[in-house]
Design a protein around this motif. Structure first.
Motif, PDB file in Angstrom:
ATOM      1  N   ILE A 220       0.131   1.666   3.228  1.00 13.65           N
ATOM      2  CA  ILE A 220       0.781   0.956   2.119  1.00 13.65           C
ATOM      3  C   ILE A 220       1.932   1.832   1.656  1.00 13.65           C
ATOM      4  O   ILE A 220       1.722   2.964   1.215  1.00 13.65           O
ATOM      5  CB  ILE A 220      -0.212   0.699   0.971  1.00 13.65           C
ATOM      6  N   LEU A 221       3.140   1.298   1.776  1.00 10.70           N
ATOM      7  CA  LEU A 221       4.327   2.112   1.550  1.00 10.70           C
ATOM      8  C   LEU A 221       5.348   1.374   0.690  1.00 10.70           C
ATOM      9  O   LEU A 221       5.336   0.144   0.597  1.00 10.70           O
ATOM     10  CB  LEU A 221       4.989   2.467   2.887  1.00 10.70           C
ATOM     11  N   ALA A 222       6.241   2.159   0.098  1.00  9.66           N
ATOM     12  CA  ALA A 222       7.418   1.562  -0.533  1.00  9.66           C
ATOM     13  C   ALA A 222       8.288   0.969   0.571  1.00  9.66           C
ATOM     14  O   ALA A 222       8.309   1.480   1.698  1.00  9.66           O
ATOM     15  CB  ALA A 222       8.194   2.630  -1.302  1.00  9.66           C
ATOM     16  N   PRO A 223       8.999  -0.122   0.289  1.00  7.03           N
ATOM     17  CA  PRO A 223       9.790  -0.786   1.336  1.00  7.03           C
ATOM     18  C   PRO A 223      10.740   0.136   2.084  1.00  7.03           C
ATOM     19  O   PRO A 223      10.840   0.058   3.303  1.00  7.03           O
ATOM     20  CB  PRO A 223      10.532  -1.870   0.563  1.00  7.03           C
ATOM     21  N   ALA A 224      11.442   0.985   1.360  1.00  9.76           N
ATOM     22  CA  ALA A 224      12.423   1.861   2.020  1.00  9.76           C
ATOM     23  C   ALA A 224      11.736   2.805   3.004  1.00  9.76           C
ATOM     24  O   ALA A 224      12.241   3.055   4.108  1.00  9.76           O
ATOM     25  CB  ALA A 224      13.202   2.645   0.977  1.00  9.76           C
ATOM     26  N   THR A 225      10.577   3.322   2.615  1.00 13.08           N
ATOM     27  CA  THR A 225       9.836   4.225   3.488  1.00 13.08           C
ATOM     28  C   THR A 225       9.304   3.480   4.703  1.00 13.08           C
ATOM     29  O   THR A 225       9.358   3.975   5.839  1.00 13.08           O
ATOM     30  CB  THR A 225       8.670   4.878   2.724  1.00 13.08           C
ATOM     31  N   ALA A 226       8.774   2.282   4.471  1.00  8.27           N
ATOM     32  CA  ALA A 226       8.281   1.460   5.578  1.00  8.27           C
ATOM     33  C   ALA A 226       9.403   1.169   6.565  1.00  8.27           C
ATOM     34  O   ALA A 226       9.228   1.259   7.785  1.00  8.27           O
ATOM     35  CB  ALA A 226       7.687   0.162   5.044  1.00  8.27           C
ATOM     36  N   GLN A 227      10.580   0.836   6.027  1.00  7.66           N
ATOM     37  CA  GLN A 227      11.746   0.545   6.876  1.00  7.66           C
ATOM     38  C   GLN A 227      12.103   1.758   7.735  1.00  7.66           C
ATOM     39  O   GLN A 227      12.309   1.635   8.952  1.00  7.66           O
ATOM     40  CB  GLN A 227      12.929   0.168   5.979  1.00  7.66           C
ATOM     41  N   GLU A 228      12.169   2.901   7.113  1.00  8.29           N
ATOM     42  CA  GLU A 228      12.558   4.117   7.814  1.00  8.29           C
ATOM     43  C   GLU A 228      11.575   4.449   8.938  1.00  8.29           C
ATOM     44  O   GLU A 228      11.970   4.770  10.063  1.00  8.29           O
ATOM     45  CB  GLU A 228      12.635   5.277   6.813  1.00  8.29           C
ATOM     46  N   LEU A 264      13.149  -4.991   8.188  1.00 11.07           N
ATOM     47  CA  LEU A 264      12.268  -5.878   7.431  1.00 11.07           C
ATOM     48  C   LEU A 264      13.080  -7.018   6.807  1.00 11.07           C
ATOM     49  O   LEU A 264      14.262  -6.844   6.494  1.00 11.07           O
ATOM     50  CB  LEU A 264      11.563  -5.097   6.324  1.00 11.07           C
ATOM     51  N   PRO A 265      12.469  -8.174   6.615  1.00  9.40           N
ATOM     52  CA  PRO A 265      13.164  -9.275   5.926  1.00  9.40           C
ATOM     53  C   PRO A 265      13.606  -8.851   4.528  1.00  9.40           C
ATOM     54  O   PRO A 265      12.975  -7.991   3.896  1.00  9.40           O
ATOM     55  CB  PRO A 265      12.099 -10.378   5.864  1.00  9.40           C
ATOM     56  N   GLU A 266      14.654  -9.455   4.036  1.00  7.82           N
ATOM     57  CA  GLU A 266      15.234  -9.054   2.764  1.00  7.82           C
ATOM     58  C   GLU A 266      14.236  -9.161   1.617  1.00  7.82           C
ATOM     59  O   GLU A 266      14.199  -8.301   0.729  1.00  7.82           O
ATOM     60  CB  GLU A 266      16.469  -9.910   2.463  1.00  7.82           C
ATOM     61  N   ASP A 267      13.407 -10.226   1.616  1.00  5.51           N
ATOM     62  CA  ASP A 267      12.460 -10.373   0.504  1.00  5.51           C
ATOM     63  C   ASP A 267      11.405  -9.272   0.514  1.00  5.51           C
ATOM     64  O   ASP A 267      10.875  -8.900  -0.535  1.00  5.51           O
ATOM     65  CB  ASP A 267      11.794 -11.758   0.525  1.00  5.51           C
ATOM     66  N   TYR A 268      11.116  -8.719   1.686  1.00  4.58           N
ATOM     67  CA  TYR A 268      10.168  -7.602   1.744  1.00  4.58           C
ATOM     68  C   TYR A 268      10.775  -6.352   1.111  1.00  4.58           C
ATOM     69  O   TYR A 268      10.064  -5.544   0.515  1.00  4.58           O
ATOM     70  CB  TYR A 268       9.785  -7.314   3.197  1.00  4.58           C
ATOM     71  N   MET A 269      12.086  -6.187   1.246  1.00  2.00           N
ATOM     72  CA  MET A 269      12.737  -5.013   0.687  1.00  2.00           C
ATOM     73  C   MET A 269      12.740  -5.027  -0.833  1.00  2.00           C
ATOM     74  O   MET A 269      12.955  -3.997  -1.475  1.00  2.00           O
ATOM     75  CB  MET A 269      14.175  -4.919   1.207  1.00  2.00           C
ATOM     76  N   GLN A 270      12.509  -6.204  -1.431  1.00  2.00           N
ATOM     77  CA  GLN A 270      12.467  -6.308  -2.881  1.00  2.00           C
ATOM     78  C   GLN A 270      11.051  -6.169  -3.443  1.00  2.00           C
ATOM     79  O   GLN A 270      10.847  -6.217  -4.652  1.00  2.00           O
ATOM     80  CB  GLN A 270      13.045  -7.662  -3.325  1.00  2.00           C
ATOM     81  N   ALA A 271      10.050  -6.002  -2.575  1.00  2.00           N
ATOM     82  CA  ALA A 271       8.653  -5.949  -3.014  1.00  2.00           C
ATOM     83  C   ALA A 271       8.331  -4.602  -3.649  1.00  2.00           C
ATOM     84  O   ALA A 271       9.041  -3.607  -3.465  1.00  2.00           O
ATOM     85  CB  ALA A 271       7.728  -6.195  -1.830  1.00  2.00           C
ATOM     86  N   ASP A 272       7.235  -4.572  -4.398  1.00  2.00           N
ATOM     87  CA  ASP A 272       6.757  -3.299  -4.965  1.00  2.00           C
ATOM     88  C   ASP A 272       6.195  -2.406  -3.869  1.00  2.00           C
ATOM     89  O   ASP A 272       6.334  -1.178  -3.911  1.00  2.00           O
ATOM     90  CB  ASP A 272       5.673  -3.569  -6.013  1.00  2.00           C
ATOM     91  N   SER A 273       5.521  -3.038  -2.913  1.00  2.00           N
ATOM     92  CA  SER A 273       4.935  -2.285  -1.806  1.00  2.00           C
ATOM     93  C   SER A 273       4.782  -3.211  -0.602  1.00  2.00           C
ATOM     94  O   SER A 273       4.822  -4.435  -0.731  1.00  2.00           O
ATOM     95  CB  SER A 273       3.557  -1.723  -2.187  1.00  2.00           C
ATOM     96  N   ILE A 274       4.609  -2.598   0.552  1.00  2.00           N
ATOM     97  CA  ILE A 274       4.372  -3.351   1.777  1.00  2.00           C
ATOM     98  C   ILE A 274       3.157  -2.759   2.484  1.00  2.00           C
ATOM     99  O   ILE A 274       3.064  -1.539   2.649  1.00  2.00           O
ATOM    100  CB  ILE A 274       5.590  -3.290   2.720  1.00  2.00           C
ATOM    101  N   GLY A 275       2.251  -3.622   2.868  1.00  2.00           N
ATOM    102  CA  GLY A 275       1.119  -3.194   3.670  1.00  2.00           C
ATOM    103  C   GLY A 275       1.418  -3.439   5.136  1.00  2.00           C
ATOM    104  O   GLY A 275       1.854  -4.526   5.516  1.00  2.00           O
TER     105      GLY A 275
END
Length: 391
Positions: A220-228, A264-275
């Motif tokens: 479970i990560l912040a979007p920016a970290t998940a993207q990277e 990641l899709p744009e709406d995912y980048m606006q999320a609080d977190s991504i699993g």
């Protein structure tokens, strides 16, 4: 079963006509109209698309009770069908949709042999519209269409719907379309056990590489970290693919670079977190605001908060989300599962151990109706050859 194939093909024409008429009854009108509108949403609904849409509706569309039109027809037809007729019609649920190369078109019995570029298998195909219906196909040409077994006890197949022929010169374009179909829907290759085995192997290797980068198959990560980290994962995999010697070609061989694959899709980048969950069977899946659900199961007292419980309700109700994330939440926080679901369902006696699977089968019915297939696609030698052919 001793009935000749030619007689079965003739019989199939009569029964298919009855089935199509049955599928267009007023009781199915709302469902069929919705499918036709969706099929024509990008432009005019031509005859071929319309025929294939009705065919798909009759054979594969599932209603909320899990049944299909053809199953209802078999059950309701009067006079009742014979055992052979029932087996024939129910066998038509085994649809093979693909882009085919005409491997042989000189069959004296009106049969042509089609090579499916997607699953790399050969199919002897007949038509219940008469042998002249296939005379448009010449050896070396290509065609898009749907075929079904004439009868489960035979090795012959039947055109189901409408064939769209293409000249031999269109090979590279057809190959690209076949690759796109295989990539978008890996289940299309499941009939070829060798391709399926290789696809499962590729998924297992990719999952192992994912765990090497992320440290676990669930993070479970912040979007920016998940993207990277996703970009890094795909960069490593592309490097491994480029240096590996393979007997065929994967869909990844014609894929874009690591940055695009990991985007990641744009709406995912606006999320609080991504699993991110890389399951052995279901492959890699992303889940919006998964951290909120993880916090809820870790602290069931949060079930009193509307935001948390509404988010869980959305996951449970969404028919595009498999049971996987809910099962993994329970595995991570087994002590909190009962309390959370009791609040959500307003059932004080709910027990995940006793009631959990029944709940998932009720709310996620479609995921229990189909065999799980790998998320990777592997293409055969002929398709790989066509993909390498210059336009």
């Amino acid at each position: 079963m001793s009935t000749p194939v030619t007689k079965l093909v003739s019989l199939s024409g009569e029964l298919k006509g009855e089935l199509v008429e049955f599928a267009q009854q007023p009781c199915f009108g709302r469902h069929l109209t919705a499918r036709l509108r969706a099929a024509g949403s990008s432009g005019l609904l031509d005859e071929g698309v319309a025929v294939r849409t009705v065919d798909h509706f009759a054979l594969q569309h599932r209603f909320h009770d899990g049944t299909t039109v053809v199953e209802r027809f078999v059950a309701q037809r009067r006079p009742p069908l014979t055992a052979d007729e029932r087996a024939m019609l129910l066998g038509w649920r085994n649809v093979v949709e693909g882009l085919f190369e005409v491997y042989r078109a000189d069959g004296l019995d009106g049969t042509v042999v089609l090579h499916n570029l997607i699953d790399d298998l050969h199919y002897p195909v007949c038509s219940n519209m008469g042998s002249e219906a296939l005379t448009v196909l010449e050896q070396g040409m290509f065609t898009y269409g749907r075929i079904v077994p004439v009868h489960p006890a035979t090795g012959h197949w039947l055109v189901s719907g409408y064939l769209s022929p293409y000249p031999q010169s269109s090979g590279p374009d057809v190959a690209q379309a076949a690759l796109q179909m295989a990539t978008a829907n890996p289940s299309l290759l499941h009939r070829n056990s060798d391709l399926s085995r290789r696809a499962w192997q590729m998924q297992a290797e990719d999952r192992a590489a994912f765990i090497e980068v992320f440290g676990s198959d669930l993070v479970i990560l912040a979007p920016a970290t998940a993207q990277e980290q996703l970009t890094e994962h795909h960069r490593r995999r592309l490097e491994a693919t480029a240096s590996a010697e393979t007997g065929g070609m994967s869909a990844a061989d014609s894929s874009p670079g690591a940055e695009e694959l990991g985007r990641l899709p744009e709406d995912y980048m606006q999320a609080d977190s991504i699993g991110l969950i890389y399951d052995e069977a279901e492959g890699l899946n992303y889940y919006l605001d998964f951290g909120r659900l993880d916090t809820l199961f870790a602290d069931p007292a949060l079930a009193g908060d509307h935001t948390h419980i509404a988010h869980l309700r959305a996951y449970l109700s969404d028919d595009t989300v498999s049971p996987l994330p809910l099962r993994r939440l329970v595995q991570r926080h087994p002590d909190g599962a009962d309390a959370v679901f009791r609040t959500l369902l307003r059932k004080p006696g709910f027990s995940w151990t006793h009631d959990g699977e029944d709940l998932l089968r009720s709310r996620k019915k479609s995921f229990f109706q189909h065999e799980t297939v790998p998320s990777f696609s592997v293409v055969g030698e002929r398709l790989a050859e066509l993909l390498r052919t210059p336009h």
